[in-house]
Design an enzyme around this catalytic site. Structure first.
Site: not given
Length: 217
Positions: A68, A112
């Site tokens: 990552r 979101h």
């Protein structure tokens, strides 16, 4: 208009919120200019839309990186190569490292599908229906390392109908997202707000934060 903030949009799929931002930025008086659209998935449908609008695109395939951290370094390098000043996440399905988030602190925003802090994470519509919620919606916020947290810039509220399914509620919320995200990016890009501690405060007259937009069914 001069001094438009160069904005990079991060996507993983069709990028419907990306499309809303691109359309808003086609107005020369809009305070943000879309400098690049970057996807972590080579087959993301949103790339085709961005290219058709004459916007630069890049693919940084997360599967090509061993960690990552390596992926985030490549992403950060690409954003800086395009002289990006603000990042807008639009359906970017990656959890970022703390290093990347802190490097762009108060310059990276996300949308979101819930009225945060309620229903962080996935399946927000199903959870709202299961709880018998009467209001649901979407939130634009500055990104922090904790998922779906950070100072709130704007929210759009939609009613939950008795007849709603997760699909119908999701569509109503998505329509609201397309209204609120361009407004939130404009506030950030214009310098109409700043972050103090973990609160968003207005720096321009007539701006009340967080912005709350009621959306009728």
């Amino acid at each position: 208009m001069t001094g438009r903030k160069k904005t990079g949009i991060l996507i993983s799929g069709r990028g419907s919120n990306m499309q809303a931002l691109i359309r808003a930025a086609q107005d020369p008086h809009y305070p943000a200019e879309i400098a690049v659209v970057i996807s972590n998935r080579p087959n993301a449908q949103g790339l085709d839309f961005a290219k058709a609008q004459g916007i630069r695109t890049e693919v940084i395939d997360h599967k090509a990186y061993g960690s990552r951290e390596d992926f985030d370094r490549a992403l950060d390098s690409a954003l800086r190569r395009h002289h990006v000043e603000i990042i807008a996440c639009a359906g970017f399905m990656r959890v970022m490292t703390k290093t990347l988030v802190e490097a762009w602190r108060d310059r990276m925003i996300n949308i979101h599908p819930s009225l945060l802090p309620a229903y962080k994470g996935l399946h927000s519509h199903e959870r709202a229906l299961a709880d018998g919620a009467t209001r649901h919606g979407a939130t634009v916020h500055f990104v922090r390392h904790d998922v779906d947290s950070g100072p709130i810039i704007a929210q759009a509220r939609v009613p939950v109908l008795k007849s709603d399914t997760p699909e119908t509620l999701a569509q109503r919320v998505l329509d609201a997202e397309h209204k609120i995200y361009p407004k939130a990016l404009a506030l950030v890009a214009s310098g109409a707000l700043r972050v103090e501690g973990e609160e968003v405060v207005a720096t321009a007259p007539g701006v009340t934060l967080p912005v709350v937009i009621p959306v009728l069914p």
